[in-house]
Design an enzyme around this catalytic site. Structure first.
Site, PDB file in Angstrom:
ATOM      1  N   PHE A 131       9.413  50.873 -35.560  1.00 43.93           N
ATOM      2  CA  PHE A 131       9.673  50.058 -36.744  1.00 43.93           C
ATOM      3  C   PHE A 131      10.400  48.761 -36.394  1.00 43.93           C
ATOM      4  O   PHE A 131      11.351  48.759 -35.615  1.00 43.93           O
ATOM      5  CB  PHE A 131      10.505  50.872 -37.742  1.00 43.93           C
ATOM      6  CG  PHE A 131      10.798  50.148 -39.016  1.00 43.93           C
ATOM      7  CD1 PHE A 131       9.805  49.931 -39.953  1.00 43.93           C
ATOM      8  CD2 PHE A 131      12.074  49.686 -39.272  1.00 43.93           C
ATOM      9  CE1 PHE A 131      10.078  49.256 -41.122  1.00 43.93           C
ATOM     10  CE2 PHE A 131      12.355  49.018 -40.442  1.00 43.93           C
ATOM     11  CZ  PHE A 131      11.353  48.802 -41.370  1.00 43.93           C
ATOM     12  N   ASN A 240      18.725  53.597 -41.905  1.00 46.95           N
ATOM     13  CA  ASN A 240      17.676  52.899 -42.633  1.00 46.95           C
ATOM     14  C   ASN A 240      16.482  53.866 -42.622  1.00 46.95           C
ATOM     15  O   ASN A 240      15.560  53.722 -41.828  1.00 46.95           O
ATOM     16  CB  ASN A 240      17.339  51.583 -41.931  1.00 46.95           C
ATOM     17  CG  ASN A 240      16.250  50.807 -42.640  1.00 46.95           C
ATOM     18  OD1 ASN A 240      15.845  51.153 -43.742  1.00 46.95           O
ATOM     19  ND2 ASN A 240      15.749  49.761 -41.994  1.00 46.95           N
ATOM     20  N   PRO A 241      16.526  54.884 -43.494  1.00 47.27           N
ATOM     21  CA  PRO A 241      15.560  55.984 -43.392  1.00 47.27           C
ATOM     22  C   PRO A 241      14.211  55.631 -44.009  1.00 47.27           C
ATOM     23  O   PRO A 241      14.083  54.623 -44.719  1.00 47.27           O
ATOM     24  CB  PRO A 241      16.248  57.087 -44.208  1.00 47.27           C
ATOM     25  CG  PRO A 241      16.968  56.321 -45.284  1.00 47.27           C
ATOM     26  CD  PRO A 241      17.457  55.051 -44.614  1.00 47.27           C
TER      27      PRO A 241
END
Length: 381
Positions: A131, A240-241
């Site tokens: 990510f 920051n799931p």
């Protein structure tokens, strides 16, 4: 009277930050060679901007500027020496620009094309499908730093806080906190092998490897928290799931859906799957004065509050929500035993994106200007 109390703060974000599977092919791209005579950087930026715009590539000019600047050894086109703007490029440089631009035509994010990106002033290696950290997440880091500065009790055994990051990805959050808090230490966990390897590499690049423990761990597995107990209770949990609602995944831009790990963004039916696991994990790992900071969707404060009310055994309360610099997204945090923690919840406007799939400015001045004018990315679906 509660023996262990907590509070939860939230930083809400829209959909402009999550997206799908790595593996797009590049064999079908058609060459877009510049016309004869277009041999300098300025003309190449104009050429590729026109090509990107014709093909519907978001942030066309910014993309072309970053690619050309990268090949010429700079981070931004504006930081190039003026003499390089009009100096003829070599055949090798032209070929490199052609190849990198062909990847952008396939909607590959610029961060992956360049192989690196800045976050909180740190240059981090980027590689798919890990990510890509967005500039909005820098607001989460800044909030954590503010809380640490305002709360002298948040200190670890080595004189600084011990921080747990769940879902470390590239290591952006963990390494930023380490760089700003010289006495701190971090435990960074992620279930993805690619993320673990990239965080480790970035830590070594920044010479922070001695202050971070990087552990492969899936927090959704029963008893996973037990693997973290040997390092003692932590002062802060930051994450920051994955929080995008499953039904919203298809709304995300091709840059995200086609390249970034879907496990890093799909939070389940209500975007709460991993959030719930983190909140359930927190009481087992946090010190009595600890805090949890999460980046979440604008719809989550109500959902999180309701979920926490159904779990009074956790002694966690949602106490604050902070919007990001776009004015449309927010963060949450949890701390035990802080009397002034109960603050109003401010909700963001749902599904607005900021810096989504977009090359971010590398200078603080431009970032402040974006913040003041509430910039929204043009690449929002």
């Amino acid at each position: 009277m509660k023996l262990w109390g907590g509070m939860l703060r939230a930083f809400l974000f829209g959909p402009g930050r999550r997206g799908g599977t790595w593996g797009q092919a590049f064999s079908s791209w058609e060459p877009h060679l510049p016309p004869a005579g277009l041999l300098n950087a300025t003309e190449l930026v104009s050429h590729w901007t026109a090509v990107f715009e014709k093909r519907g590539i978001p942030e066309a000019r910014e993309s072309s500027e970053y690619i050309v600047a990268h090949v010429l050894g700079a981070k931004t086109f504006q930081s190039l020496k003026p003499v390089l703007w009009t100096q003829p490029l070599t055949p090798w440089q032209l070929q490199c620009i052609q190849e990198l631009s062909s990847h952008r035509l396939q909607r590959m994010p610029v961060q992956y094309i360049l192989g690196e990106w800045d976050f909180q002033g740190l240059s981090l290696k980027m590689a798919p499908p890990v990510f890509i950290p967005r500039p909005e997440t820098e607001e989460l880091v800044e909030w954590v730093l503010e809380e640490v500065a305002q709360r002298p009790r948040v200190i670890g055994t080595q004189g600084g806080p011990l921080i747990l990051e769940v879902g470390c990805g590239s290591g952006a959050i963990s390494l930023s906190l380490l760089s700003h808090l010289p006495q701190s230490q971090v435990i960074a966990v992620d279930k993805g092998e690619a993320a673990i390897c990239l965080t480790r590499e970035n830590a070594q690049r920044l010479r922070l490897q001695d202050r971070i423990r990087i552990i492969p761990l899936d927090v959704t597995l029963e008893g996973s928290w037990a693997h973290l107990l040997p390092w003692g209770p932590v002062d802060l949990v930051v994450s920051n799931p994955p929080y995008v609602f499953s039904q919203d995944i298809e709304q995300l831009a091709p840059e995200i859906r086609s390249y970034e790990d879907p496990a890093a963004l799909d939070g389940g039916e209500e975007g709460m799957d991993i959030i719930a696991h983190i909140l359930a994990l927190a009481p087992r790992l946090l010190k009595d004065s600890g805090s949890v900071f999460l980046e979440v969707d604008p719809r989550h404060p109500e959902l999180v509050g309701s979920w926490l009310r159904s779990r009074p055994d956790l002694s966690l309360d949602l106490v604050a929500v902070r919007k990001d610099f776009c004015g449309s997204l927010s963060h949450t945090s949890a701390s035990a035993g802080i009397p002034d923690a109960l603050r109003p919840v401010a909700e963001g406007r749902p599904w607005q994106a900021c810096g989504y799939g977009t090359p971010r400015e590398h200078d603080d001045g431009e970032r402040r200007r974006r913040r003041s004018r509430g910039h929204r990315s043009r690449s929002h679906p």
